[in-house]
Write an enzyme that holds these catalytic residues in place. Structure first.
Site, PDB file in Angstrom:
ATOM      1  CG  HIS A 105     -45.776  14.317 -71.565  1.00 13.25           C
ATOM      2  ND1 HIS A 105     -45.302  15.594 -71.777  1.00 13.25           N
ATOM      3  CD2 HIS A 105     -46.092  14.244 -70.250  1.00 13.25           C
ATOM      4  CE1 HIS A 105     -45.317  16.254 -70.627  1.00 13.25           C
ATOM      5  NE2 HIS A 105     -45.811  15.462 -69.689  1.00 13.25           N
ATOM      6  CG  HIS A 113     -48.537  11.554 -67.098  1.00  9.85           C
ATOM      7  ND1 HIS A 113     -47.369  11.582 -66.367  1.00  9.85           N
ATOM      8  CD2 HIS A 113     -48.699  12.819 -67.569  1.00  9.85           C
ATOM      9  CE1 HIS A 113     -46.859  12.807 -66.395  1.00  9.85           C
ATOM     10  NE2 HIS A 113     -47.652  13.575 -67.130  1.00  9.85           N
TER      11      HIS A 113
END
Ligand code: 5GP
Length: 143
Positions: free
Chosen positions: A104, A106
């Site tokens: 992932h 941010h």
């Protein structure tokens, strides 16, 4: 070092619809949603749909798709919150600060003079997450 992908992680559960999330964007290869412990106003996350633990095992195609969505979300959060900048962060393995083991990125809108809050700190109120998600979705739709 080679660690296998474990599909019981929280983001895999969100992708499968087993856990709720404030969804912002989805296409064939990527998914974006609000971070529940934001380091700043409007902090969101972008993930690939294909299983990968982090930057060390992701395929180039999946990574390219994620980066295109990271750019979309970066532009959207700047527009949504009239931000002065945006911080993109990504962590790999526990030693690299990774806590959830599905790749992932941010995306955190930034404002002059405002520091980031601690990583994985306080849970945001659901109504604040929902209101921020609405603003980001609107910015994405208007793009
Ligand atoms: P990292 O693995 O990059 O160090 O951090 C994981 C991030 O996921 C943190 O920013 C944390 O706030 C966020 N997070 C952890 N659990 C959940 C969850 O259940 N839902 C959402 N939307 N975000 C989460």
């Amino acid at each position: 070092m080679k660690t296998a992908y474990d599909d019981t992680n929280i983001f895999a559960k969100i992708l499968r619809g087993e856990l709720p999330a404030q969804k912002l964007y989805e296409d064939d290869a990527t998914f974006a949603f609000m971070d529940i412990m934001p380091r700043g106003h409007g902090h969101c996350l972008v993930i690939p749909k294909a299983p990968s633990r982090n930057i060390l095992d992701v395929t180039p195609d999946s990574l390219s798709a994620v980066m295109a969505t990271v750019q979309k979300l970066s532009r959207a959060v700047v527009k949504a919150f009239d931000a002065d900048g945006v911080t993109v962060q990504q962590f790999n393995e526990p030693a690299g600060g990774q806590v959830v083991f599905h790749l992932h990125f941010h995306v955190i809108p930034r404002f002059d003079g405002v520091s980031l809050k601690p990583h994985s700190g306080d849970m945001e109120k659901p109504e604040v997450l929902a209101a921020n998600a609405d603003r980001i979705r609107k910015a994405l739709n208007d793009a």
